[in-house]
Motif scaffolding. Structure first.
Motif, PDB file in Angstrom:
ATOM      1  N   LEU A  68       0.831  -1.211   0.000  1.00 51.34           N
ATOM      2  CA  LEU A  68       0.000   0.000   0.000  1.00 51.34           C
ATOM      3  C   LEU A  68       0.865   1.261   0.000  1.00 51.34           C
ATOM      4  O   LEU A  68       0.535   2.249  -0.676  1.00 51.34           O
ATOM      5  CB  LEU A  68      -0.931  -0.011   1.215  1.00 51.34           C
ATOM      6  N   ILE A  69       1.962   1.233   0.760  1.00 47.65           N
ATOM      7  CA  ILE A  69       2.856   2.410   0.776  1.00 47.65           C
ATOM      8  C   ILE A  69       3.443   2.646  -0.613  1.00 47.65           C
ATOM      9  O   ILE A  69       3.414   3.767  -1.141  1.00 47.65           O
ATOM     10  CB  ILE A  69       3.975   2.202   1.814  1.00 47.65           C
ATOM     11  N   PHE A  70       3.976   1.589  -1.211  1.00 45.37           N
ATOM     12  CA  PHE A  70       4.564   1.747  -2.547  1.00 45.37           C
ATOM     13  C   PHE A  70       3.508   2.170  -3.570  1.00 45.37           C
ATOM     14  O   PHE A  70       3.735   3.092  -4.366  1.00 45.37           O
ATOM     15  CB  PHE A  70       5.214   0.426  -2.978  1.00 45.37           C
ATOM     16  N   SER A  71       2.347   1.512  -3.553  1.00 43.12           N
ATOM     17  CA  SER A  71       1.310   1.817  -4.546  1.00 43.12           C
ATOM     18  C   SER A  71       0.810   3.246  -4.395  1.00 43.12           C
ATOM     19  O   SER A  71       0.579   3.949  -5.393  1.00 43.12           O
ATOM     20  CB  SER A  71       0.138   0.828  -4.407  1.00 43.12           C
ATOM     21  N   THR A 129       1.658   6.337  -7.067  1.00 40.86           N
ATOM     22  CA  THR A 129       0.501   6.870  -7.785  1.00 40.86           C
ATOM     23  C   THR A 129       0.395   8.376  -7.592  1.00 40.86           C
ATOM     24  O   THR A 129       0.130   9.113  -8.556  1.00 40.86           O
ATOM     25  CB  THR A 129      -0.793   6.200  -7.283  1.00 40.86           C
ATOM     26  N   ILE A 130       0.612   8.850  -6.372  1.00 42.22           N
ATOM     27  CA  ILE A 130       0.447  10.277  -6.081  1.00 42.22           C
ATOM     28  C   ILE A 130       1.466  11.121  -6.857  1.00 42.22           C
ATOM     29  O   ILE A 130       1.105  12.106  -7.522  1.00 42.22           O
ATOM     30  CB  ILE A 130       0.575  10.526  -4.564  1.00 42.22           C
ATOM     31  N   PHE A 131       2.738  10.743  -6.796  1.00 41.67           N
ATOM     32  CA  PHE A 131       3.773  11.565  -7.446  1.00 41.67           C
ATOM     33  C   PHE A 131       3.620  11.621  -8.965  1.00 41.67           C
ATOM     34  O   PHE A 131       3.728  12.713  -9.556  1.00 41.67           O
ATOM     35  CB  PHE A 131       5.158  11.054  -7.039  1.00 41.67           C
ATOM     36  N   PRO A 132       3.381  10.508  -9.672  1.00 42.02           N
ATOM     37  CA  PRO A 132       3.176  10.635 -11.124  1.00 42.02           C
ATOM     38  C   PRO A 132       1.947  11.458 -11.480  1.00 42.02           C
ATOM     39  O   PRO A 132       1.960  12.187 -12.478  1.00 42.02           O
ATOM     40  CB  PRO A 132       3.009   9.180 -11.581  1.00 42.02           C
ATOM     41  N   VAL A 133       0.884  11.366 -10.674  1.00 43.78           N
ATOM     42  CA  VAL A 133      -0.328  12.136 -10.974  1.00 43.78           C
ATOM     43  C   VAL A 133      -0.049  13.632 -10.821  1.00 43.78           C
ATOM     44  O   VAL A 133      -0.404  14.437 -11.694  1.00 43.78           O
ATOM     45  CB  VAL A 133      -1.481  11.688 -10.059  1.00 43.78           C
ATOM     46  N   PHE A 159      -2.992   2.995  -9.605  1.00 43.22           N
ATOM     47  CA  PHE A 159      -2.872   2.335  -8.304  1.00 43.22           C
ATOM     48  C   PHE A 159      -3.003   0.815  -8.458  1.00 43.22           C
ATOM     49  O   PHE A 159      -2.240   0.054  -7.847  1.00 43.22           O
ATOM     50  CB  PHE A 159      -3.947   2.861  -7.350  1.00 43.22           C
ATOM     51  N   ILE A 160      -3.961   0.375  -9.279  1.00 42.47           N
ATOM     52  CA  ILE A 160      -4.140  -1.067  -9.495  1.00 42.47           C
ATOM     53  C   ILE A 160      -2.889  -1.664 -10.135  1.00 42.47           C
ATOM     54  O   ILE A 160      -2.426  -2.748  -9.756  1.00 42.47           O
ATOM     55  CB  ILE A 160      -5.386  -1.314 -10.369  1.00 42.47           C
ATOM     56  N   ALA A 171     -10.863  -3.229  -7.963  1.00 46.74           N
ATOM     57  CA  ALA A 171     -11.436  -3.119  -9.308  1.00 46.74           C
ATOM     58  C   ALA A 171     -12.924  -2.778  -9.242  1.00 46.74           C
ATOM     59  O   ALA A 171     -13.436  -2.016 -10.073  1.00 46.74           O
ATOM     60  CB  ALA A 171     -11.228  -4.430 -10.063  1.00 46.74           C
ATOM     61  N   GLY A 172     -13.630  -3.320  -8.249  1.00 47.25           N
ATOM     62  CA  GLY A 172     -15.037  -2.957  -8.074  1.00 47.25           C
ATOM     63  C   GLY A 172     -15.191  -1.481  -7.765  1.00 47.25           C
ATOM     64  O   GLY A 172     -16.115  -0.824  -8.259  1.00 47.25           O
TER      65      GLY A 172
END
Length: 326
Positions: free
Chosen positions: A108-111, A115-119, A256-257, A313-314
């Motif tokens: 979760l930390i890595f994901s 995700t935050i920095f590239p966005v 993130f997925i 995914a849901g």
């Protein structure tokens, strides 16, 4: 004056008649198609099914069969070092639960960070490239290069940059008189290193999506706001950001997925270390299956991981449906 009022009344009556006619058409059921067209539709459906059949069979062989086989294997004590296997029920799930929870936190930390920095970087660059600056077309193509490189190549590139013995980062630090860093040799530095590498590899496609969304924003809105005295920050917060929020939210969930199952970046750069500081679920499952050869426990870990990804995914599908209704 009387003629003008009479004309407006006539237009209003005509508009009401048009709306009533549309409502009547919506309530009228669609007539059944003739028998000949129904037979033709059945033949078309059969033809379409035959066309799709090879793809469906390939999907069953490649995806469905391994999935069902893995679920079955998770109920057995099976190893690559032993020919036999014994049914153990849910014992494998109990055995890997503690490891699953421990690796879930790291994942979760890595994901989240990857995700935050590239966005943030992608949206910022999209705003920059959407402005009228010289050479922006060249920059758009140049900034796509990191995304075109395979993930393994990107990982080796950044592993070389961060290498404490011959990496270019320590060379640049030595030129300005600063001590060298062993970034991948400590837990926090290793996590920062893999996040930087993943950010560099992922921001271009987020930038492209955000830039495409900005291209659909009418420039008259921004120009009118500027004439009314709105600052650049106010125009971004109240005009550009609401326009971007839908596409950016979708790509954030997708990113993130993807990061949740990322394997190559961490495996190449740190191998999950130092210790287990960067061991995610993907690394843990790989080590369990091909390091300890415990296929039953690795399958149990994979099933738990699959359930968690199904929940995420849901959430993505629910978000996508809500955004489509906007």
């Amino acid at each position: 004056m009387e003629q003008t009022l009479l004309g407006r009344e006539t237009e209003r009556t005509q508009a009401e008649r048009t709306q009533a006619e549309r409502a009547r058409r919506r309530r009228t059921p669609t007539p059944r198609t003739p028998t000949k067209r129904t037979k033709l539709g059945a033949r078309d459906r059969t033809f379409g099914f035959m066309i799709a059949l090879p793809a469906v069979l390939l999907f069953i062989v490649i995806s469905i069969y391994p999935l069902v086989s893995s679920i079955g294997t998770s109920l057995f004590d099976q190893s690559l070092l032993r020919p036999e296997r014994n049914f153990v029920g849910m014992a494998n799930y109990s055995a890997v639960w503690e490891e699953f929870v421990a690796r879930l936190g790291t994942t979760l930390i890595f994901s989240s960070l990857a995700t935050i920095f590239p966005v943030v970087l992608g949206v910022w660059l999209a705003m920059l490239l959407n402005a009228r600056i010289r050479g922006r077309n060249v920059l758009r193509g140049f900034l796509m290069l990191p995304w075109l490189l395979p993930g393994v190549v990107v990982s080796f590139l950044w592993a070389w940059i961060f290498n404490d013995s011959y990496g270019i980062l320590n060379h640049l630090l030595s030129l300005v008189g600063l001590p060298g860093l062993n970034l991948l040799g400590n837990p926090a530095g290793a996590m920062a290193g893999v996040v930087i590498a993943k950010t560099w590899n992922s921001f271009p496609w987020i930038m492209v999506v955000a830039l495409a969304a900005l291209q659909t924003l009418p420039s008259e809105q921004l120009e009118a706001a500027a004439i009314d005295g709105a600052t650049r920050r106010q125009r971004f917060l109240h005009i550009s950001l609401p326009h971007l929020i839908g596409p950016v939210a979708l790509v954030s969930v997708l990113e993130f997925i993807y990061n949740f199952g990322n394997f190559d970046t961490i495996f190449v750069m740190t191998g999950g270390g130092p210790g287990t500081s960067t061991t995610t679920l993907a690394l843990s499952l790989y080590q369990m299956a091909f390091g300890s050869y415990e296929l039953g426990k690795a399958s149990a870990m994979g099933v738990l991981w699959l359930v968690l990804l199904g929940v995420i995914a849901g959430g993505y599908l629910l978000l996508n449906r809500r955004l489509e209704k906007r």
